[in-house]
Design a protein around this motif. Structure first.
Motif, mmCIF file in Angstrom:
data_model
loop_
_atom_site.group_PDB
_atom_site.id
_atom_site.type_symbol
_atom_site.label_atom_id
_atom_site.label_comp_id
_atom_site.label_asym_id
_atom_site.label_seq_id
_atom_site.Cartn_x
_atom_site.Cartn_y
_atom_site.Cartn_z
ATOM 1 N N PRO A 11 11.538 3.428 2.201
ATOM 2 C CA PRO A 11 11.669 2.507 3.349
ATOM 3 C C PRO A 11 10.264 3.825 3.691
ATOM 4 O O PRO A 11 9.017 2.929 4.779
ATOM 5 N N ILE A 12 10.165 4.861 3.365
ATOM 6 C CA ILE A 12 9.058 5.662 3.623
ATOM 7 C C ILE A 12 8.031 5.284 2.471
ATOM 8 O O ILE A 12 6.327 4.704 3.478
ATOM 9 N N GLY A 13 7.594 4.956 1.746
ATOM 10 C CA GLY A 13 6.472 4.234 1.051
ATOM 11 C C GLY A 13 6.789 3.212 1.274
ATOM 12 O O GLY A 13 5.326 2.981 0.660
ATOM 13 N N ALA A 14 6.952 1.929 2.087
ATOM 14 C CA ALA A 14 6.963 1.044 2.347
ATOM 15 C C ALA A 14 5.893 0.682 3.293
ATOM 16 O O ALA A 14 4.544 0.232 3.113
ATOM 17 N N ALA A 15 6.110 1.856 4.258
ATOM 18 C CA ALA A 15 5.422 2.321 5.428
ATOM 19 C C ALA A 15 4.058 3.152 4.866
ATOM 20 O O ALA A 15 2.923 2.663 5.849
ATOM 21 N N ALA A 16 4.095 4.055 4.143
ATOM 22 C CA ALA A 16 2.787 4.352 3.967
ATOM 23 C C ALA A 16 1.772 3.101 2.815
ATOM 24 O O ALA A 16 0.930 3.760 2.951
ATOM 25 N N TYR A 17 2.498 2.678 1.887
ATOM 26 C CA TYR A 17 1.872 1.303 1.787
ATOM 27 C C TYR A 17 1.492 0.543 2.876
ATOM 28 O O TYR A 17 -0.143 0.159 2.388
ATOM 29 N N ALA A 18 1.930 -0.407 3.566
ATOM 30 C CA ALA A 18 1.756 -0.732 4.438
ATOM 31 C C ALA A 18 0.059 0.041 5.253
ATOM 32 O O ALA A 18 -0.870 -0.829 5.384
ATOM 33 N N ILE A 19 -0.460 1.479 5.924
ATOM 34 C CA ILE A 19 -1.246 1.669 6.572
ATOM 35 C C ILE A 19 -1.990 1.253 5.075
ATOM 36 O O ILE A 19 -2.901 1.323 5.610
#
Length: 689
Positions: free
Chosen positions: A364-372
């Protein structure tokens, strides 16, 4: 035995143990108190978790720890604050401040005590301490608001009334989340002072520096108020246990955040909170364009930063390798560039490919970083090409790209949350399975090593399970199905062994509302001829598989043998003490007779004999006591001289003979002769020895 395995049938034993002892042997002391550490694998799981790549956690870990905040998030680490009992992720109190503290400094300590500057402390009924991180966010917000407004106005197309970038509302929402009072509608004066300061910084900068005039103030007011509205809607949509964290921890919470962002962006356009829009003038094209443009910034800003700043759950997913992440980012950049480079081609959907890839592999943290990262790549691609010709019609290509970016980021984070939730559920299942295995092994060990026999059967007589002690006591194989006669099959007789017992004498029937039967005594003779006396008790149990009848066998053969020994010992003691006690009584009576005729010497001699009889009785009692203490010890034989004993017996007969002659005449010669011959025989045997 046929039927279910022993381990699966231990469910019935657990029900029995809970009913008899009132304790739940299967409860993971878990859930209460600390346990000694030790690793345990779930039964049948030879490999690591396929999703996380990690082995199951140790048995002492609690499954519900995966669903609670177990440590400081990014804010707690940076701010140095404690998150022991924060109101909202350590940034505010979960209690609303009282009227006496409204308007006070949000960084001041509560009345409950003072703390370190970075310590968030515990919520108190009268107020709360805030760490320094809300102040850091406040300072960043005062700068970020004017900066984002400047970037928006530089990318503003006056002819179209749209800007390529708008992050005023999202910046305000992230900053105000650190000052949220914890629950309900914010009534904290400090919160509204911060909101007012953000409004003043954006409105003043736009009116004075950017030359927007008074519309800049209205734009700032609407954007800040819509940010507060989005936060309130999102918090109201969270479940009760999720209101202590801004980070969406489940797909439903992520959907609630998206709904709050859509509502705030749409109302912001309706109230004219963007450049080129007038309050109440509902231009469908302008409302749709600005709603989509603000939505993409508000959604990505809140969803990603809430995860990055407030996610506090322990990691259960294994992040991909560095090269894997680089490949995802490179693919995402290309997919964001192509729709901007070729706006006439319907290829906006290709951004779904890296979004799915990221959601299926990242945390989930990696997914948030990819969205940014994807949003930044889209903004950079928009800056490389003049998109003004693309804004034609209500549904233009840039708007479609914005909506696709919102959908792709939502899909990426949603998949990551689904995988995280699945991994946590699988992990909790592993923990519960390991605890059940541990309890099963414990019950099985207790069941097989208990000294009392236990037999579990259905009301119809089918034997479900039994232990070795029951097999040993009954003396023969226990059948799975009920025989024609239980008493005849096992050779059961009555307690005294006088006759065979009947089946209706066994504890097979239970009176109304009774769960146990009285203890009954039976005698069982096994195939080897060994005779056992058994106390049998029946208990009625309710198990997950239906009603069961549990029979407990307690071997009381040793108790009965000891009881017989005690009865024999008591008879022996009574018989042995009767002789000295009779002699004592006789000599005391003789002494009384001699004293009554003024024969003092004879009376003294009779008393001496009585004393000797009492001494013999005392020695006999001491010998019995010594035998009782040392009955299990080693007995050593030794020779005992018989002459003193014989002389004492002969002298007693001689004294009795003299008394009889005095009071009743001469004693017959035969008796006196027998006394003298007995004395001489005793002396000869003593001399020969």
């Amino acid at each position: 035995m046929a039927g279910r395995s022993t381990r699966s049938r231990l469910v019935d034993v657990g029900a029995m143990a809970r009913r008899l002892t009132g304790a739940d042997l299967g409860a993971p002391s878990g859930r209460s108190g600390s346990r000694a550490s030790g690793s345990s694998r779930a039964p049948g799981s030879d490999t690591d978790d396929p999703e996380t790549g990690a082995p199951p956690r140790r048995l002492d870990s609690r499954a519900d720890d995966l669903d609670t905040e177990s440590g400081p998030g990014l804010l707690g680490v940076v701010g140095g604050g404690s998150s022991a009992e924060p109101g909202v992720d350590g940034l505010g109190s979960s209690e609303e401040p009282s009227s006496s503290q409204e308007g006070g400094s949000p960084g001041g300590p509560a009345s409950s005590g003072e703390g370190e500057p970075g310590d968030t402390g515990s919520p108190s009924p009268t107020g709360a301490r805030r760490g320094r991180m809300p102040w850091v966010f406040f300072g960043v917000g005062l700068v970020a608001g004017p900066v984002t407004l400047t970037m928006a106005m530089r990318s503003y197309y006056p002819q179209l009334g749209i800007s390529e970038f708008w992050a005023v509302m999202s910046t305000s929402a992230v900053v105000l989340s650190a000052w949220w009072p914890g629950r309900g509608v914010p009534r904290d004066r400090a919160f509204w002072l911060v909101a007012g300061a953000l409004t003043a910084s954006v409105g003043g900068w736009g009116a004075v520096v950017l030359g927007m005039g008074w519309p800049a103030a209205w734009t700032a007011v609407v954007n800040v108020l819509m940010a507060v509205l989005a936060l309130a809607i999102y918090r109201a949509g969270l479940p009760g246990d999720g209101r202590q964290s801004w980070a969406p921890g489940a797909p439903g919470q992520l959907a609630a955040l998206l709904g709050a962002c859509i509502t705030a962006a749409l109302l912001g356009a309706v109230f004219g909170g963007y450049p080129g829009l007038q309050p109440g003038a509902l231009d469908p094209r302008g409302v749709l364009w600005w709603t989509s443009r603000d939505l993409v910034n508000l959604w990505i800003g809140t969803s990603t930063f809430f995860l990055l700043l407030y996610w506090r759950r322990p990691a259960v997913l294994t992040p991909p390798s560095t090269w894997h992440a680089v490949a995802i980012c490179a693919t995402g950049a290309v997919c964001m560039y192509l729709p901007r480079a070729f706006p006439d081609l319907p290829i906006s959907w290709i951004s779904l490919a890296p979004a799915l890839w990221a959601g299926m592999t990242l945390t989930p943290i990696g997914a948030a970083a990819y969205a940014i990262y994807a949003a930044a790549a889209s903004v950079i691609a928009a800056g490389l090409y003049d998109q003004e010709p693309g804004y034609s019609g209500i549904i233009s290509v840039p708007i479609v790209i914005d909506l696709m970016l919102v959908f792709c980021s939502f899909l990426t984070i949603l998949l990551a949350l689904f995988r995280d939730q699945r991994a946590r559920l699988a992990h909790a299942l592993d923990v519960e399975r390991a605890a059940a295995q541990d309890t099963s092994d414990l019950l099985e060990a207790v069941f097989e090593t208990m000294s009392d026999g236990m037999l579990l059967a259905t009301p119809g007589g089918r034997v479900v399970m039994h232990n070795q002690a029951a097999r040993r006591m009954l003396g023969r194989a226990i059948p799975d199905r009920a025989p024609d006669s239980w008493t005849a099959y096992f050779g059961v007789r009555t307690a005294d062994g006088s006759r065979p017992a009947r089946d209706d004498e066994l504890p097979l029937s239970f009176p109304d509302a009774a769960r146990s039967t009285p203890t009954r005594i039976f005698t069982i003779t096994n195939s080897d001829g060994d005779r056992r006396i058994v106390a049998l008790t029946g208990h009625l149990l309710d198990s997950p598989h239906g009603r069961r009848v549990m029979f407990l066998f307690h071997d009381i053969s040793a108790e009965h043998a000891r009881d017989r020994q005690l009865r024999g010992f008591a008879g022996t003691v009574a018989h042995d003490l009767k002789g000295p006690l009779t002699a004592l009584s006789g000599w005391v009576e003789a002494a009384a007779d001699e004293i009554s005729v003024d024969d003092t010497a004879a009376g003294r001699q009779a008393l001496a004999r009585a004393r000797a009889a009492s001494t013999r009785m005392r020695r006999l009692i001491d010998d019995y006591l010594a035998f009782t203490v040392a009955r299990e010890g080693l007995l050593r034989l030794r020779e005992v001289p018989l002459e003193p004993v014989t002389r004492e017996v002969v002298d007693g007969f001689a004294d009795a003979d003299r008394r009889l002659r005095r009071h009743r005449g001469p004693r017959p010669q035969g008796a006196a002769g027998r006394g003298r011959r007995l004395a001489r025989g005793g002396r000869r045997r003593a001399g020969g020895r």
